[in-house]
Design an enzyme around this catalytic site. Structure first.
Site, PDB file in Angstrom:
ATOM      1  N   MET A   1      75.046  37.684 -56.725  1.00  0.00           N
ATOM      2  CA  MET A   1      74.240  37.890 -55.721  1.00  0.00           C
ATOM      3  C   MET A   1      74.238  39.206 -55.206  1.00  0.00           C
ATOM      4  O   MET A   1      75.271  39.776 -54.876  1.00  0.00           O
ATOM      5  CB  MET A   1      74.435  36.853 -54.305  1.00  0.00           C
ATOM      6  CG  MET A   1      74.514  35.207 -54.690  1.00  0.00           C
ATOM      7  SD  MET A   1      74.506  34.252 -53.530  1.00  0.00           S
ATOM      8  CE  MET A   1      76.357  34.291 -53.515  1.00  0.00           C
ATOM      9  N   MET A   2      72.915  39.919 -55.179  1.00  0.00           N
ATOM     10  CA  MET A   2      72.959  41.344 -54.845  1.00  0.00           C
ATOM     11  C   MET A   2      73.405  41.517 -53.580  1.00  0.00           C
ATOM     12  O   MET A   2      73.110  40.876 -52.456  1.00  0.00           O
ATOM     13  CB  MET A   2      71.251  41.811 -54.997  1.00  0.00           C
ATOM     14  CG  MET A   2      70.848  41.385 -56.270  1.00  0.00           C
ATOM     15  SD  MET A   2      69.302  41.756 -56.573  1.00  0.00           S
ATOM     16  CE  MET A   2      69.112  43.292 -56.600  1.00  0.00           C
ATOM     17  N   GLN A  53      74.432  39.150 -65.192  1.00  0.00           N
ATOM     18  CA  GLN A  53      73.124  38.775 -65.004  1.00  0.00           C
ATOM     19  C   GLN A  53      72.111  39.900 -65.045  1.00  0.00           C
ATOM     20  O   GLN A  53      72.384  41.121 -64.415  1.00  0.00           O
ATOM     21  CB  GLN A  53      72.729  37.951 -63.409  1.00  0.00           C
ATOM     22  CG  GLN A  53      71.318  37.456 -63.485  1.00  0.00           C
ATOM     23  CD  GLN A  53      70.897  36.945 -62.325  1.00  0.00           C
ATOM     24  OE1 GLN A  53      70.873  37.388 -61.394  1.00  0.00           O
ATOM     25  NE2 GLN A  53      70.628  35.578 -62.322  1.00  0.00           N
ATOM     26  N   CYS A  83      64.545  35.141 -59.003  1.00  0.00           N
ATOM     27  CA  CYS A  83      64.189  36.216 -57.738  1.00  0.00           C
ATOM     28  C   CYS A  83      63.036  36.334 -57.301  1.00  0.00           C
ATOM     29  O   CYS A  83      62.351  37.181 -58.130  1.00  0.00           O
ATOM     30  CB  CYS A  83      65.351  37.414 -58.145  1.00  0.00           C
ATOM     31  SG  CYS A  83      65.518  38.602 -56.626  1.00  0.00           S
ATOM     32  N   LYS A 122      68.677  31.634 -65.507  1.00  0.00           N
ATOM     33  CA  LYS A 122      68.743  30.941 -64.261  1.00  0.00           C
ATOM     34  C   LYS A 122      67.225  30.787 -63.843  1.00  0.00           C
ATOM     35  O   LYS A 122      66.504  31.825 -63.781  1.00  0.00           O
ATOM     36  CB  LYS A 122      69.678  31.829 -63.357  1.00  0.00           C
ATOM     37  CG  LYS A 122      69.671  31.149 -61.924  1.00  0.00           C
ATOM     38  CD  LYS A 122      70.777  31.696 -61.098  1.00  0.00           C
ATOM     39  CE  LYS A 122      70.547  31.205 -59.635  1.00  0.00           C
ATOM     40  NZ  LYS A 122      69.989  32.196 -58.752  1.00  0.00           N
ATOM     41  N   HIS A 154      68.006  26.711 -59.749  1.00  0.00           N
ATOM     42  CA  HIS A 154      67.783  26.624 -58.453  1.00  0.00           C
ATOM     43  C   HIS A 154      66.625  25.603 -57.966  1.00  0.00           C
ATOM     44  O   HIS A 154      65.360  26.022 -58.200  1.00  0.00           O
ATOM     45  CB  HIS A 154      67.486  28.059 -57.874  1.00  0.00           C
ATOM     46  CG  HIS A 154      67.424  28.275 -56.388  1.00  0.00           C
ATOM     47  ND1 HIS A 154      67.284  29.318 -55.802  1.00  0.00           N
ATOM     48  CD2 HIS A 154      67.394  27.315 -55.425  1.00  0.00           C
ATOM     49  CE1 HIS A 154      67.414  29.415 -54.393  1.00  0.00           C
ATOM     50  NE2 HIS A 154      67.226  27.782 -54.274  1.00  0.00           N
ATOM     51  N   ASN A 194      71.538  24.102 -58.726  1.00  0.00           N
ATOM     52  CA  ASN A 194      72.021  25.214 -57.913  1.00  0.00           C
ATOM     53  C   ASN A 194      71.090  24.987 -56.528  1.00  0.00           C
ATOM     54  O   ASN A 194      69.836  24.792 -56.770  1.00  0.00           O
ATOM     55  CB  ASN A 194      71.768  26.679 -58.365  1.00  0.00           C
ATOM     56  CG  ASN A 194      71.798  27.747 -57.315  1.00  0.00           C
ATOM     57  OD1 ASN A 194      70.677  28.434 -57.093  1.00  0.00           O
ATOM     58  ND2 ASN A 194      72.957  27.988 -56.734  1.00  0.00           N
ATOM     59  N   GLY A 196      71.393  25.066 -51.878  1.00  0.00           N
ATOM     60  CA  GLY A 196      71.778  24.310 -50.899  1.00  0.00           C
ATOM     61  C   GLY A 196      73.154  23.374 -50.956  1.00  0.00           C
ATOM     62  O   GLY A 196      73.074  22.490 -50.132  1.00  0.00           O
TER      63      GLY A 196
END
Ligand SMILES: Cc1cc2nc3c(=O)[nH]c(=O)nc-3n(C[C@H](O)[C@H](O)[C@H](O)COP(=O)(O)O)c2cc1C
Length: 315
Positions: A1-2, A53, A83, A122, A154, A194, A196
């Protein structure tokens, strides 16, 4: 995560769980090829297993970046097709690639040819007006043909216009059932859920239907939960939070000697004692003091001493 899962964050998480797979922030293929590789890709061998990633949409560039990443020692190279930020869309990669499954498959195939470690994807279940039942299956089918065997999904759409990246992580509804059905249809693939997933109990429920779960925000905001993962899911040794903290304190002390600012490391610890007595005082002490000139390992030790039971006063 950035901005979150940098190498310091990963060291903290690794101290809490030996067995989970950790992921880097997304790095663009161009940055890997042209940028400061030591800064962008450098990691501690204790982080293994760790996946890099990549973001990009040009097969040859992604292949080159994947090779560089594999040569750095990453255990997996992952392609970001999820993203939704504007910056990413203007570069025509990330979630908007859901609209170009053929190109994703070409990218993945080129990366796969370039490295010996697994290449994974992803993705979202769709974007904009796409029908997820079709879009997700199409993306997975094409990538599978290209030799990709692992997908982290996701389980919500991204709206490329009209929602901020943050809203795109919360607003579009989750469709876990679709992901589970895709797993049933593709027993040979590794499908990772992925989106929640807030607790390890929820993770356990998903694991009845899919092969893995990826936790993002929950693991970051409440990293203490990771201490239970090895024993609960991998049959590994239980990890004591105080041991993990002691290990991370040693790491922080060492990095300080190399000029890393204290706050760059302690900012990842703020949620560590979530809900425990003294946690608020711990956080406050770090928030107020870790960015001050001269902040040092004693600043962290003082913060830990705010915790009110000996159990948490690990360092
Ligand atoms: C601050 C932040 C940065 C993120 N950066 C990335 C990223 O670089 N690559 C990626 O695939 N997903 C990124 N995500 C999305 C998460 O990986 C994950 O897919 C999303 O948050 C949903 O999972 P969660 O509910 O477990 O957090 C980011 C999320 C957040 C909150």
């Amino acid at each position: 995560m950035m901005e979150w899962t940098d190498r310091h964050c990963r060291m903290l998480h690794r101290a809490l769980t030996r067995r989970t797979l950790l992921y880097t922030e997304m790095v663009t293929a161009e940055a890997v090829i042209r940028g400061d590789r030591a800064r962008l890709l450098g990691f501690d061998t204790r982080e293994h297993p760790v996946a890099l990633q990549l973001g990009g949409a040009e097969p040859a560039r992604l292949a080159e970046a994947a090779k560089i990443g594999a040569d750095f020692g990453y255990d997996e190279i992952n392609l970001n097709v999820g993203c939704p930020s504007d910056r990413v869309q203007s570069g025509r990669f990330g979630a908007c690639l859901m609209l170009e499954p053929e190109l994703v498959a070409e990218c993945a195939a080129a990366m796969n040819r370039a490295v010996d470690v697994p290449v994974t994807v992803k993705c979202r279940i769709g974007v904009d007006e796409q029908e997820p039942e079709i879009a997700l299956r199409e993306l997975i089918a094409r990538c599978k043909n290209a030799g990709i065997a692992t997908f982290i999904v996701h389980a919500r759409k991204a709206w490329l216009q009209g929602l901020s990246p943050k809203e795109n992580r919360d607003v579009p509804p989750l469709d876990y059932d679709l992901v589970a059905r895709v797993k049933t249809e593709n027993p040979d693939l590794t499908i990772v859920m992925n989106g929640g997933i807030a607790t390890l109990d929820e993770a356990a429920t998903h694991l009845r239907h899919v092969d893995g779960v990826m936790l993002g925000r929950a693991a970051y905001h409440n990293p203490g939960m990771l201490a239970e993962v090895d024993a609960r899911f991998f049959g590994g040794a239980p990890v004591r939070i105080e041991d993990a903290v002691a290990q991370y304190v040693d790491y922080v002390a060492h990095q300080l000697e190399h000029g890393v600012p204290l706050n760059a490391m302690t900012r990842h610890m703020l949620g560590l004692f979530h809900g425990q007595p003294g946690a608020r005082a711990f956080r406050r002490h770090l928030s107020e003091n870790a960015t001050r000139p001269g902040a040092n390992i004693e600043t962290l030790r003082d913060a830990l001493s705010q915790l009110s039971t000996p159990r948490e006063r690990a360092a």
